[in-house]
Design a protein around this motif. Sequence first.
Motif, PDB file in Angstrom:
ATOM      1  N   VAL A   1     103.267-100.586  52.808  1.00 14.67           N
ATOM      2  CA  VAL A   1     103.821-100.113  54.083  1.00 14.67           C
ATOM      3  C   VAL A   1     103.264 -98.723  54.342  1.00 14.67           C
ATOM      4  CG1 VAL A   1     105.950 -99.514  55.277  1.00 14.67           C
ATOM      5  CG2 VAL A   1     105.888-101.491  53.763  1.00 14.67           C
ATOM      6  N   GLU A   2     102.678 -98.543  55.517  1.00 11.81           N
ATOM      7  CA  GLU A   2     102.087 -97.260  55.877  1.00 11.81           C
ATOM      8  C   GLU A   2     102.656 -96.793  57.197  1.00 11.81           C
ATOM      9  OE1 GLU A   2      97.653 -96.724  54.741  1.00 11.81           O
ATOM     10  OE2 GLU A   2      97.870 -98.760  55.543  1.00 11.81           O
ATOM     11  N   VAL A   3     102.698 -95.509  57.365  1.00 14.35           N
ATOM     12  CA  VAL A   3     103.117 -94.916  58.633  1.00 14.35           C
ATOM     13  C   VAL A   3     101.851 -94.502  59.361  1.00 14.35           C
ATOM     14  CG1 VAL A   3     104.419 -93.058  59.707  1.00 14.35           C
ATOM     15  CG2 VAL A   3     105.267 -94.116  57.611  1.00 14.35           C
ATOM     16  N   LYS A   4     101.710 -94.932  60.605  1.00 18.96           N
ATOM     17  CA  LYS A   4     100.511 -94.591  61.375  1.00 18.96           C
ATOM     18  C   LYS A   4     100.525 -93.115  61.753  1.00 18.96           C
ATOM     19  CE  LYS A   4      99.243 -98.978  63.398  1.00 18.96           C
ATOM     20  NZ  LYS A   4      98.857 -99.649  64.627  1.00 18.96           N
ATOM     21  N   THR A   5      99.337 -92.550  61.820  1.00 16.69           N
ATOM     22  CA  THR A   5      99.163 -91.150  62.188  1.00 16.69           C
ATOM     23  C   THR A   5      98.439 -91.077  63.523  1.00 16.69           C
ATOM     24  OG1 THR A   5      98.974 -90.586  59.858  1.00 16.69           O
ATOM     25  CG2 THR A   5      98.181 -88.960  61.421  1.00 16.69           C
ATOM     26  N   ARG A   6      98.933 -90.225  64.394  1.00 14.74           N
ATOM     27  CA  ARG A   6      98.289 -90.047  65.702  1.00 14.74           C
ATOM     28  C   ARG A   6      97.170 -89.027  65.570  1.00 14.74           C
ATOM     29  NH1 ARG A   6     101.392 -88.839  71.254  1.00 14.74           N
ATOM     30  NH2 ARG A   6     101.591 -91.079  71.113  1.00 14.74           N
ATOM     31  N   ILE A   7      95.991 -89.386  66.124  1.00 12.23           N
ATOM     32  CA  ILE A   7      94.850 -88.473  66.118  1.00 12.23           C
ATOM     33  C   ILE A   7      94.282 -88.383  67.530  1.00 12.23           C
ATOM     34  CG2 ILE A   7      94.244 -88.977  63.718  1.00 12.23           C
ATOM     35  CD1 ILE A   7      91.915 -90.697  64.881  1.00 12.23           C
ATOM     36  N   PRO A   8      93.700 -87.240  67.874  1.00 15.01           N
ATOM     37  CA  PRO A   8      93.068 -87.155  69.199  1.00 15.01           C
ATOM     38  C   PRO A   8      91.705 -87.838  69.173  1.00 15.01           C
ATOM     39  CG  PRO A   8      92.908 -85.051  68.071  1.00 15.01           C
ATOM     40  CD  PRO A   8      93.733 -85.967  67.183  1.00 15.01           C
ATOM     41  N   VAL A   9      91.388 -88.546  70.222  1.00 17.18           N
ATOM     42  CA  VAL A   9      90.099 -89.216  70.343  1.00 17.18           C
ATOM     43  C   VAL A   9      89.519 -88.883  71.704  1.00 17.18           C
ATOM     44  CG1 VAL A   9      88.930 -91.435  70.406  1.00 17.18           C
ATOM     45  CG2 VAL A   9      90.829 -91.097  68.854  1.00 17.18           C
ATOM     46  N   TRP A  10      88.271 -88.471  71.719  1.00 17.55           N
ATOM     47  CA  TRP A  10      87.584 -88.175  72.964  1.00 17.55           C
ATOM     48  C   TRP A  10      86.522 -89.240  73.178  1.00 17.55           C
ATOM     49  CZ3 TRP A  10      88.918 -84.154  76.141  1.00 17.55           C
ATOM     50  CH2 TRP A  10      89.840 -83.257  75.631  1.00 17.55           C
TER      51      TRP A  10
END
Length: 148
Positions: A15-24
């Motif tokens: 089980v993993e928690v997703k991480t938000r990253i900026p994408v251009w």
Amino acid sequence: MSKKTHVSVEPNTSVEVKTRIPVWLYPSTLEVMDRAMKIANCKSRSEYLEKAALFYAGYVSGQDATAYLPPALASVLRGTVQDTENRICRLLFKLAVELDMVMNVLAAGMEIPDEQLKALRGRCVQNVKKTSGSISLDDAVRYQRGGL
């Protein structure tokens, strides 16, 4: 980077928690991605980008190349190999039939003692091993005439 509470529950993974990253991304890239999302059966851009990143990481690492070949290409390659295998098997069968015919004709016309036949078989096995199967009638004739 902020963490979200989306949890991955795919089989055989922890089980993993997703991480938000900026994408251009360029607008043209987004258009291509949106069209491909439908084909890839992805519900969101995030899902598509995750699949694309995993695919590309696998492709770059080269661990399992067959997983990254398009199914149609893999199918064509499998078919080509199978056709080649079938052709070789048919040709080997025909060759064995012809060889059996030649051996029967020779056996009918020659009276070879068992001891001489065993010695010849041993010499022939050694000759084939020594030449990696590259034998010729010319070599056999030279041997029978006292050469080699």
